[in-house]
Design an enzyme around this catalytic site. Structure first.
Site, PDB file in Angstrom:
ATOM      1  CG  HIS A  88      14.391  24.394 -56.569  1.00 41.76           C
ATOM      2  ND1 HIS A  88      14.655  23.273 -55.826  1.00 41.76           N
ATOM      3  CD2 HIS A  88      14.735  25.445 -55.802  1.00 41.76           C
ATOM      4  CE1 HIS A  88      15.139  23.652 -54.653  1.00 41.76           C
ATOM      5  NE2 HIS A  88      15.196  24.959 -54.619  1.00 41.76           N
ATOM      6  CD  GLU A 133      18.030  33.550 -50.909  1.00 40.68           C
ATOM      7  OE1 GLU A 133      17.853  34.029 -52.040  1.00 40.68           O
ATOM      8  OE2 GLU A 133      17.109  33.118 -50.200  1.00 40.68           O
ATOM      9  NE  ARG A 139      18.383  27.156 -56.614  1.00 42.97           N
ATOM     10  CZ  ARG A 139      17.420  28.044 -56.480  1.00 42.97           C
ATOM     11  NH1 ARG A 139      16.890  28.594 -57.551  1.00 42.97           N
ATOM     12  NH2 ARG A 139      16.984  28.398 -55.308  1.00 42.97           N
ATOM     13  NE  ARG A 171      14.983  33.404 -59.957  1.00 39.47           N
ATOM     14  CZ  ARG A 171      14.440  33.133 -58.759  1.00 39.47           C
ATOM     15  NH1 ARG A 171      13.830  34.074 -58.080  1.00 39.47           N
ATOM     16  NH2 ARG A 171      14.514  31.926 -58.264  1.00 39.47           N
ATOM     17  CB  THR A 229       3.803  37.304 -54.936  1.00 37.93           C
ATOM     18  OG1 THR A 229       4.128  37.852 -56.217  1.00 37.93           O
ATOM     19  CG2 THR A 229       4.264  38.252 -53.840  1.00 37.93           C
ATOM     20  CE  LYS A 249      -4.345  32.203 -64.411  1.00 37.47           C
ATOM     21  NZ  LYS A 249      -3.717  31.363 -65.443  1.00 37.47           N
ATOM     22  CG  LEU A 285       9.649  38.601 -54.636  1.00 41.66           C
ATOM     23  CD1 LEU A 285       9.753  38.095 -53.201  1.00 41.66           C
ATOM     24  CD2 LEU A 285       8.198  38.881 -54.996  1.00 41.66           C
ATOM     25  CG  HIS A 328      12.077  27.895 -58.905  1.00 38.30           C
ATOM     26  ND1 HIS A 328      11.064  27.747 -57.992  1.00 38.30           N
ATOM     27  CD2 HIS A 328      12.982  28.728 -58.336  1.00 38.30           C
ATOM     28  CE1 HIS A 328      11.334  28.462 -56.912  1.00 38.30           C
ATOM     29  NE2 HIS A 328      12.482  29.075 -57.097  1.00 38.30           N
ATOM     30  N   GLY A 375      13.482  35.696 -49.846  1.00 36.97           N
ATOM     31  CA  GLY A 375      13.433  37.114 -49.524  1.00 36.97           C
ATOM     32  C   GLY A 375      13.662  37.986 -50.729  1.00 36.97           C
ATOM     33  CB  SER A 404      -3.799  40.431 -57.720  1.00 37.62           C
ATOM     34  OG  SER A 404      -3.997  39.024 -57.648  1.00 37.62           O
ATOM     35  N   GLY A 405      -0.168  39.844 -58.087  1.00 39.80           N
ATOM     36  CA  GLY A 405       1.002  39.496 -57.286  1.00 39.80           C
ATOM     37  C   GLY A 405       1.755  40.764 -56.912  1.00 39.80           C
ATOM     38  CB  ALA A 406       5.251  41.338 -55.838  1.00 39.38           C
ATOM     39  CD  GLU A 440       8.264  33.930 -62.665  1.00 36.06           C
ATOM     40  OE1 GLU A 440       7.965  34.140 -61.469  1.00 36.06           O
ATOM     41  OE2 GLU A 440       8.452  32.795 -63.120  1.00 36.06           O
TER      42      GLU A 440
HETATM   43  C1  LIG Z   1       8.145  28.548 -54.383  1.00 32.81           C
HETATM   44  C2  LIG Z   1       8.733  29.843 -54.866  1.00 32.81           C
HETATM   45  C3  LIG Z   1       9.689  30.509 -54.119  1.00 32.81           C
HETATM   46  C4  LIG Z   1      10.219  31.736 -54.571  1.00 32.81           C
HETATM   47  N1  LIG Z   1      11.107  32.408 -53.776  1.00 32.81           N
HETATM   48  C5  LIG Z   1      11.519  33.647 -54.158  1.00 32.81           C
HETATM   49  C6  LIG Z   1      12.319  34.454 -53.303  1.00 32.81           C
HETATM   50  O1  LIG Z   1      12.622  34.068 -52.175  1.00 32.81           O
HETATM   51  N2  LIG Z   1      12.706  35.678 -53.749  1.00 32.81           N
HETATM   52  C7  LIG Z   1      12.372  36.165 -54.984  1.00 32.81           C
HETATM   53  O2  LIG Z   1      12.763  37.295 -55.335  1.00 32.81           O
HETATM   54  N3  LIG Z   1      11.610  35.418 -55.813  1.00 32.81           N
HETATM   55  C8  LIG Z   1      11.166  34.192 -55.429  1.00 32.81           C
HETATM   56  N4  LIG Z   1      10.378  33.459 -56.266  1.00 32.81           N
HETATM   57  C9  LIG Z   1       9.956  34.074 -57.545  1.00 32.81           C
HETATM   58  C10 LIG Z   1       8.922  35.171 -57.271  1.00 32.81           C
HETATM   59  O3  LIG Z   1       8.056  34.724 -56.253  1.00 32.81           O
HETATM   60  C11 LIG Z   1       8.109  35.492 -58.507  1.00 32.81           C
HETATM   61  O4  LIG Z   1       8.939  35.728 -59.599  1.00 32.81           O
HETATM   62  C12 LIG Z   1       7.257  36.756 -58.272  1.00 32.81           C
HETATM   63  O5  LIG Z   1       6.495  36.601 -57.114  1.00 32.81           O
HETATM   64  C13 LIG Z   1       6.346  37.009 -59.462  1.00 32.81           C
HETATM   65  O6  LIG Z   1       5.446  38.036 -59.113  1.00 32.81           O
HETATM   66  P1  LIG Z   1       4.408  38.536 -60.198  1.00 32.81           P
HETATM   67  O7  LIG Z   1       3.640  39.625 -59.561  1.00 32.81           O
HETATM   68  O8  LIG Z   1       5.095  38.776 -61.470  1.00 32.81           O
HETATM   69  O9  LIG Z   1       3.450  37.254 -60.446  1.00 32.81           O
HETATM   70  P2  LIG Z   1       2.589  36.366 -59.447  1.00 32.81           P
HETATM   71  O10 LIG Z   1       2.861  36.646 -58.031  1.00 32.81           O
HETATM   72  O11 LIG Z   1       2.733  34.945 -59.913  1.00 32.81           O
HETATM   73  O12 LIG Z   1       1.098  36.847 -59.753  1.00 32.81           O
HETATM   74  C14 LIG Z   1       0.490  36.572 -60.993  1.00 32.81           C
HETATM   75  C15 LIG Z   1      -0.913  37.124 -60.961  1.00 32.81           C
HETATM   76  O13 LIG Z   1      -1.465  37.123 -62.269  1.00 32.81           O
HETATM   77  C16 LIG Z   1      -2.762  36.591 -62.250  1.00 32.81           C
HETATM   78  N5  LIG Z   1      -3.049  36.071 -63.583  1.00 32.81           N
HETATM   79  C17 LIG Z   1      -2.315  35.241 -64.344  1.00 32.81           C
HETATM   80  N6  LIG Z   1      -2.925  35.057 -65.536  1.00 32.81           N
HETATM   81  C18 LIG Z   1      -4.043  35.806 -65.526  1.00 32.81           C
HETATM   82  C19 LIG Z   1      -5.080  36.043 -66.447  1.00 32.81           C
HETATM   83  N7  LIG Z   1      -5.121  35.470 -67.664  1.00 32.81           N
HETATM   84  N8  LIG Z   1      -6.101  36.860 -66.097  1.00 32.81           N
HETATM   85  C20 LIG Z   1      -6.125  37.451 -64.880  1.00 32.81           C
HETATM   86  N9  LIG Z   1      -5.146  37.273 -63.952  1.00 32.81           N
HETATM   87  C21 LIG Z   1      -4.126  36.459 -64.285  1.00 32.81           C
HETATM   88  C22 LIG Z   1      -2.726  35.566 -61.146  1.00 32.81           C
HETATM   89  O14 LIG Z   1      -4.040  35.257 -60.736  1.00 32.81           O
HETATM   90  C23 LIG Z   1      -1.906  36.332 -60.105  1.00 32.81           C
HETATM   91  O15 LIG Z   1      -2.742  37.233 -59.438  1.00 32.81           O
HETATM   92  C24 LIG Z   1       9.826  32.256 -55.824  1.00 32.81           C
HETATM   93  C25 LIG Z   1       8.870  31.582 -56.578  1.00 32.81           C
HETATM   94  C26 LIG Z   1       8.318  30.395 -56.118  1.00 32.81           C
HETATM   95  C27 LIG Z   1       7.261  29.705 -56.946  1.00 32.81           C
END
Ligand SMILES: Cc1cc2nc3c(=O)[nH]c(=O)nc-3n(C[C@H](O)[C@H](O)[C@H](O)COP(=O)(O)OP(=O)(O)OC[C@H]3O[C@@H](n4cnc5c(N)ncnc54)[C@H](O)[C@@H]3O)c2cc1C
Length: 540
Positions: free
Chosen positions: A241, A119, A287, A383, A44, A36, A389, A348, A50, A14-16, A372
């Site tokens: 990082h 950036e 970095r 990356r 996210t 989870k 995002l 990271h 950004g 449930s991320g982005a 991701e």
């Molecule tokens: C500190 C930090 C700063 C960042 N800054 C930036 C930035 O400025 N710009 C940028 O573009 N990117 C940035 N990133 C990277 C970016 O945030 C991530 O790559 C992106 O948010 C990933 O989104 P996602 O939806 O793929 O996963 P996530 O947002 O990580 O969501 C994963 C989801 O999957 C669920 N999940 C996982 N395993 C299971 C399972 N077995 N069963 C059910 N649910 C599960 C979790 O509960 C969660 O809901 C940053 C990352 C971090 C950690």
């Protein structure tokens, strides 16, 4: 409550990436979103910087494409880079339509009046943001939208155990049928059936001892896809990082590079400055160079952490420029105006993942991946900041388009058996799981981290093989729990990282090995691993 759930689309995560897909689908489609922990918890939520997109009139698609290709060290897929970059402005427009508030700039003559930052790696201002908490703004807005949609059912505290595929059930045809999901509240494994499933489970950075990521980042989607028969690519490219706060209670707090930009110096435990010996730009080197230098010194000295010191700048300057870091460090008893900050590099971002095509489709019909967890070809060997995002948003849109067509086709009537728990017992030694978690993350850090060698990788491989055997035995005998499932996935993912790293016999982008310290111009393909359960997708 029934153990069987039936939906048109099952979204794991449930991320982005997950929420963007759920919201892009037509409201007539029934969608289940599984998380989870709480819906908002994931990487996210913590994204700071950004989202990159060409929004300024001075900027161009060509320039964003060029910067991304440059950062990717010759391994990006140029078609994919262009596909993502071209869709950037529309993706931001979609977020605005959902109600996301980005920081405005009263002086901006174009970019819709929004403030854009620049950036590392970007040659233009093209990062749109919501102050320094962009991810929180995006995640909470999308969550509110999803909660308001009657066609979207949200399941919090549910962890997917494994994908259900026709092939696993003994059919010759390969197709994803849904997933077995552990309801963490009841402790029961439930069956979720859906003709279309999206993996949006995020990265695998918890495989390392130190990480900037939240606890959910255990690579579950990558491991599940691998076990189900999907090809996995480029897992050797893990981004570190350079500076995360080192404190037993400060989990995953990043110390921004801006501190080094304002003169902070990296010090050994005895107070000696060391960066000038590694690079003429010293603390301002890129970095990966800084992360490698810190890693080298920590390993050489056997030090638990090194130090980042800005205390030579006036206290008012430090407090004014870094209020967040100042306040956060004070919570842990560290006054950065007077003393150095203990730091370690931290895992990271996972550049590799489940291989997908231009429609976010994996090797298994009915199974998609975005965010991701996926390997699209965008990031190559490294990356570029704020491209991730954007990738989530674009690939979830592409998946939504394909799913809309796929749902028109007839649904398979293959019967799915319920989860069988008849032969397993209540776990008797939780200590086995806790101990193995710790051991895995430590040897991955020591042997498969920032600087690698063949010897270290082989050493790690032997340990992973042993752990896998132990966990497989344990898994076969005891009732599944959240920690056991995560550990099982982490071990699989660790193995994939080691396998990819052993195959890449050069240093490129984020993969650095002392045995092959230079880039080999002939090795310009992604590293692709093929699982035993792989069935080539029928041509369409
Ligand atoms: C500190 C930090 C700063 C960042 N800054 C930036 C930035 O400025 N710009 C940028 O573009 N990117 C940035 N990133 C990277 C970016 O945030 C991530 O790559 C992106 O948010 C990933 O989104 P996602 O939806 O793929 O996963 P996530 O947002 O990580 O969501 C994963 C989801 O999957 C669920 N999940 C996982 N395993 C299971 C399972 N077995 N069963 C059910 N649910 C599960 C979790 O509960 C969660 O809901 C940053 C990352 C971090 C950690």
């Amino acid at each position: 409550m029934s153990n069987l759930h039936q939906h048109d689309v099952l979204v794991l995560g449930s991320g982005a990436a997950g929420l963007a897909l759920a919201l892009r689908l037509d409201p007539s489609i029934s969608v289940a979103v599984i998380a989870k922990r709480e819906i908002s918890e994931g990487s996210t939520l913590y994204a700071q910087g950004g989202i990159s997109a060409v929004l300024d009139r001075q900027d161009t698609t060509e320039s964003h494409v060029r910067d991304t290709l440059h950062a990717g060290g010759g391994l990006c897929d140029p078609k994919v880079v262009r596909r993502v970059v071209e869709r950037g402005p529309a993706a931001i427009g979609w977020l605005l339509d959902q109600g996301v508030h980005f920081t405005r700039d009263a002086n901006a003559v174009d970019a819709g009046g929004y403030h854009l930052t620049r950036e590392g790696g970007h040659t233009h201002r093209r990062v749109i943001h919501a102050a320094d908490a962009t991810g929180r703004e995006v995640e909470t807005t999308l969550e509110a939208q999803a909660r308001a949609r009657p066609n979207i059912a949200l399941y919090e505290h549910h962890i997917a155990v494994d994908l259900i595929t026709a092939h696993k059930l003994g059919h010759t045809e390969q197709r994803c049928l849904g997933a077995y999901v552990l309801n963490r509240g009841s402790g029961r494994v439930e069956t979720f059936r859906a003709p279309c499933v999206l993996l949006a489970t995020g990265g695998a950075n918890k495989v390392y001892l130190y990480t900037s990521n939240p606890d959910v980042a255990t690579g579950d989607g990558i491991a599940m896809a691998w076990r189900a028969g999907c090809r996995i690519a480029n897992m050797e490219f893990m981004q570190f990082h350079p500076t995360c706060l080192y404190h037993p209670k400060a989990k995953s707090f990043l110390v921004t590079e801006a501190l080094r930009g304002e003169g902070a110096r990296l010090l050994l435990p005895d107070g000696t400055r060391f960066m000038p010996q590694f690079d003429s730009r010293a603390e301002l080197a890129p970095r990966d160079i800084v992360a490698r230098a810190i890693d080298h010194e920590m390993k050489r000295l056997g030090a638990e952490c090194l130090y980042l010191d800005i205390s030579h700048r006036p206290p008012e300057f430090v407090r004014e420029h870094f209020p967040n870091i100042h306040a956060r460090c004070l919570e842990f008893g560290i006054d950065i105006t007077r003393e150095p900050i203990p730091v370690v590099p931290a895992a990271h971002y996972t550049c590799g993942g489940v291989l997908v095509d231009a429609r976010a489709r994996t090797d298994i019909p009915g199974l998609y991946a975005s965010g991701e967890v996926a390997y699209t070809g965008l990031h190559g060997a490294n990356r570029m900041a704020s491209n991730s995002l954007l990738e989530c948003l674009v690939y979830s849109e592409l998946a939504a388009q394909d799913i809309a067509g796929a749902l028109d086709r007839p649904v398979t009537d293959i019967e799915v058996p319920p989860w069988d728990e008849s032969r397993v017992a209540q776990p008797d030694e939780e200590v086995v799981v806790a101990h193995n978690w710790e051991e895995l993350r430590r040897f991955m850090w020591d042997y498969v981290g920032i600087v690698r060698t063949n010897k270290r990788l082989q050493r790690a491989k032997r340990r992973v093989d042993l752990l896998r055997q132990e966990i497989r035995e344990y898994y076969g005998h005891f009732r599944v729990s959240n920690d056991l499932l995560e550990l099982r996935n982490l071990v699989d993912v660790a193995d994939l990282i080691i396998q990819c790293a052993l195959r890449r016999r050069e240093s490129r982008g984020l993969h650095y090995t002392l045995d092959f310290p230079h880039k080999d111009p002939t090795q310009r393909s992604p590293t692709i691993l093929i699982p035993d359960a792989y069935v080539p997708r029928p041509r369409q």
